[in-house]
Design a protein around this motif. Sequence first.
Motif, PDB file in Angstrom:
ATOM      1  N   GLU A 195      13.299  15.125  -4.763  1.00 22.09           N
ATOM      2  CA  GLU A 195      14.745  15.460  -5.307  1.00 22.09           C
ATOM      3  C   GLU A 195      15.181  14.235  -5.956  1.00 22.09           C
ATOM      4  N   GLY A 196      14.610  14.053  -7.431  1.00 17.77           N
ATOM      5  CA  GLY A 196      14.728  13.036  -8.141  1.00 17.77           C
ATOM      6  C   GLY A 196      14.093  13.189  -9.449  1.00 17.77           C
ATOM      7  N   SER A 197      14.225  11.885 -10.436  1.00 18.35           N
ATOM      8  CA  SER A 197      13.323  12.059 -11.571  1.00 18.35           C
ATOM      9  C   SER A 197      12.007  11.681 -11.282  1.00 18.35           C
ATOM     10  N   TYR A 198      11.166  11.887 -12.418  1.00 17.80           N
ATOM     11  CA  TYR A 198       9.604  11.590 -12.138  1.00 17.80           C
ATOM     12  C   TYR A 198       9.343  10.091 -12.148  1.00 17.80           C
ATOM     13  N   SER A 199      10.361   9.553 -12.815  1.00 15.59           N
ATOM     14  CA  SER A 199      10.083   7.809 -12.792  1.00 15.59           C
ATOM     15  C   SER A 199      10.418   7.457 -11.227  1.00 15.59           C
ATOM     16  N   GLN A 200      11.561   7.988 -10.821  1.00 18.47           N
ATOM     17  CA  GLN A 200      11.704   7.763  -9.477  1.00 18.47           C
ATOM     18  C   GLN A 200      10.762   7.917  -8.005  1.00 18.47           C
ATOM     19  N   ALA A 201       9.952   9.103  -8.496  1.00 21.05           N
ATOM     20  CA  ALA A 201       9.130   9.547  -7.548  1.00 21.05           C
ATOM     21  C   ALA A 201       7.689   8.563  -8.006  1.00 21.05           C
ATOM     22  N   TYR A 202       7.704   8.075  -9.306  1.00 23.62           N
ATOM     23  CA  TYR A 202       6.382   7.349  -9.680  1.00 23.62           C
ATOM     24  C   TYR A 202       6.797   5.855  -8.984  1.00 23.62           C
ATOM     25  N   ASP A 203       7.749   5.360  -9.153  1.00 25.15           N
ATOM     26  CA  ASP A 203       8.198   4.056  -8.563  1.00 25.15           C
ATOM     27  C   ASP A 203       8.015   4.127  -6.897  1.00 25.15           C
ATOM     28  N   LEU A 204       8.337   4.911  -6.395  1.00 25.20           N
ATOM     29  CA  LEU A 204       8.495   5.043  -4.957  1.00 25.20           C
ATOM     30  C   LEU A 204       6.902   5.230  -4.437  1.00 25.20           C
ATOM     31  N   ALA A 205       6.212   6.014  -5.050  1.00 29.54           N
ATOM     32  CA  ALA A 205       4.860   6.398  -4.969  1.00 29.54           C
ATOM     33  C   ALA A 205       3.947   4.874  -5.172  1.00 29.54           C
ATOM     34  N   LYS A 206       4.163   4.336  -6.142  1.00 30.87           N
ATOM     35  CA  LYS A 206       3.828   3.028  -6.207  1.00 30.87           C
ATOM     36  C   LYS A 206       4.309   1.555  -5.443  1.00 30.87           C
ATOM     37  N   LYS A 207       5.578   1.995  -4.898  1.00 31.42           N
ATOM     38  CA  LYS A 207       6.024   0.885  -3.974  1.00 31.42           C
ATOM     39  C   LYS A 207       5.436   1.114  -2.487  1.00 31.42           C
ATOM     40  N   ASP A 208       5.325   2.398  -2.225  1.00 39.11           N
ATOM     41  CA  ASP A 208       4.830   2.577  -0.917  1.00 39.11           C
ATOM     42  C   ASP A 208       3.555   2.831  -0.795  1.00 39.11           C
ATOM     43  N   LEU A 209       2.594   3.084  -1.905  1.00 31.34           N
ATOM     44  CA  LEU A 209       1.188   3.315  -2.208  1.00 31.34           C
ATOM     45  C   LEU A 209       1.114   4.664  -1.506  1.00 31.34           C
ATOM     46  N   LYS A 210       1.669   5.550  -2.177  1.00 29.87           N
ATOM     47  CA  LYS A 210       1.510   6.968  -1.584  1.00 29.87           C
ATOM     48  C   LYS A 210       0.933   7.837  -2.746  1.00 29.87           C
ATOM     49  N   PHE A 211       0.468   9.046  -2.668  1.00 27.32           N
ATOM     50  CA  PHE A 211       0.105   9.919  -3.499  1.00 27.32           C
ATOM     51  C   PHE A 211       1.267  10.844  -4.309  1.00 27.32           C
ATOM     52  N   LEU A 212       1.001  10.946  -5.431  1.00 25.26           N
ATOM     53  CA  LEU A 212       2.064  11.722  -5.945  1.00 25.26           C
ATOM     54  C   LEU A 212       1.584  12.741  -6.848  1.00 25.26           C
ATOM     55  N   LEU A 213       1.922  14.094  -6.267  1.00 24.93           N
ATOM     56  CA  LEU A 213       1.365  15.402  -6.900  1.00 24.93           C
ATOM     57  C   LEU A 213       2.294  15.878  -8.011  1.00 24.93           C
ATOM     58  N   VAL A 214       2.102  16.176  -9.015  1.00 24.33           N
ATOM     59  CA  VAL A 214       3.081  16.350 -10.420  1.00 24.33           C
ATOM     60  C   VAL A 214       2.610  17.889 -10.519  1.00 24.33           C
ATOM     61  N   VAL A 215       3.403  19.079 -10.496  1.00 21.95           N
ATOM     62  CA  VAL A 215       3.234  20.277 -10.647  1.00 21.95           C
ATOM     63  C   VAL A 215       4.053  20.633 -11.958  1.00 21.95           C
ATOM     64  N   LEU A 216       3.531  21.236 -12.915  1.00 16.06           N
ATOM     65  CA  LEU A 216       4.121  21.372 -14.274  1.00 16.06           C
ATOM     66  C   LEU A 216       4.110  23.059 -14.692  1.00 16.06           C
ATOM     67  N   ILE A 217       4.986  23.600 -14.738  1.00 20.44           N
ATOM     68  CA  ILE A 217       4.966  25.164 -14.972  1.00 20.44           C
ATOM     69  C   ILE A 217       5.664  25.208 -16.456  1.00 20.44           C
ATOM     70  N   SER A 218       5.419  26.356 -17.086  1.00 21.57           N
ATOM     71  CA  SER A 218       6.043  26.879 -18.220  1.00 21.57           C
ATOM     72  C   SER A 218       6.068  28.547 -18.326  1.00 21.57           C
ATOM     73  N   PRO A 219       7.799  28.872 -18.045  1.00 16.65           N
ATOM     74  CA  PRO A 219       7.880  30.295 -17.843  1.00 16.65           C
ATOM     75  C   PRO A 219       7.350  31.042 -19.194  1.00 16.65           C
TER      76      PRO A 219
END
Length: 504
Positions: A195-219
């Motif tokens: 629940e947040g922006s991509y940059s926030q998820a990006y920073d959190l994954a980099k800070k906590d050394l986690k994996f980030l799965l990005v899912v993009l769809i086009s209706p």
Amino acid sequence: MANPGLDVAQLSESQQLALGTYTSVTNQEPSAAIPLLQRSEWNVQIAIAKFFDGEAPDPVAEARAALPASPPAASSHRETLNEFPSFRTSPASPSREPAPRVVPQPESQKSYAPPVLVQILLAPFNILTKIVGGSFSLIGYLLSFIPRLLPGLFVTRPSPRIRSGRRPLSPRDTAARFARELEEDYGSHGLHFFEGSYSQAYDLAKKDLKFLLVVLISPEHDDTASFVQETLFAPEITDFLNSNASELLVWGGNVQDSEAYEVSTSLNCSKFPFAALVAHTPQNSSTSMSTIARISGTVSPSAFVAPIRRAMEQQSSILTRARAQRNEQQATRSLRDEQNSAYERSLVQDRERARQRREAEAQQANAAQAARMKEEAEQRQVQKREQWRKWRAQTLRPEPGAGAVDTTRISIRMTSGERVIRKFDAQADVEELYAFVECYDLLGANDGAIQTKPDDYKLSYKFRLISPMPRTVYDVESGGSIADRIGKSGNLLVESTDDDDSDS
């Protein structure tokens, strides 16, 4: 290129200031921050952007990588400059593309207002465009009955619900809208999107050394519905993502939103639906996030999970060592901060003790100086009193002779018990009696030296003369002659006033 032997003390004042600003924002060790700042020409903003967004490929570094390997000692020496240890990738490992940090520009800031002069020049064209557009809209509205009259000529095909004119929302609201639309269009699901922006998820994954799965769809894509229902919502995928929720963040987006569209562009997405696994790769660079797995198009749940699981297994050991080293560095930093804090507190206590000691010494010195000045003043008063007594003993009127007529005979009993009987001039002031009593012990002991009256000194008599019966006090302040105050004769007592000033 960074100089491996460069020390912080060798930096200039501006470089040390840039290093302090950079480390306060990124919380990175100076050994890893100095090379990055050197590659950024000591520009703090560029270095911070490289830390969060990752560095682009360096042509010089690639050319050096093509040369024969350097001696192990030099390689080991270079590894100490990175925040994390360097890990060699096997030849079979897939190539990793950098995953930049995307921060979309707010919609309110994307509008462009031309200068006033240009607006004035283009005003006629704008008016003409509005008139022509309005005319076509009116014609279309008037002819809207033709498709209903001739249904055979106009064939309508069912299409999935496409939301156009999406209102820009805050990152949190955009993420909530994406999850809500998935549930409304394709049914309930057990996925937990960030629940947040991509940059926030990006920073959190980099800070906590986690994996980030990005899912993009086009209706608008034909395979979106089958991908979401048959693959993304499959129990195999939801169980895998939920079981790895502690080390895996899932962020999803609709490319009709500006942020998701920019993310798809930065990740080089060429086909929808699209998924990418992003992780911190210290073996490539100490400041980059890389795409370690990519999935494009419609695939089966097993084909979707397999590359993600394989990439996580290959990268987990590296991130585990990186986390251990980061925790060790954090513990070292915390210990150093505690030591510095204890040292600062000790300095404050030492300064407080020194201040109290200086104040006590100053008070003692002031008290000693005040006592010395008081003693010197008392000594000067004693000397002036003695000088005044000697001067007054020389200026006393002599005792009238036997033939004197206007005299007063007075008997004075001293404080020592001695009784003195003497004649005084009846017209003399009462102060003459007081001076006689004060200087009685000096009478007849004149050494011939002429004494002078001390300057700025007035004697205060420490006794008074009284008549016992009836008790009458003859104070010197009232003045008057001896005859007027006492008469032809009198019997007086000398009463000390040192301990009884209230009776004066």
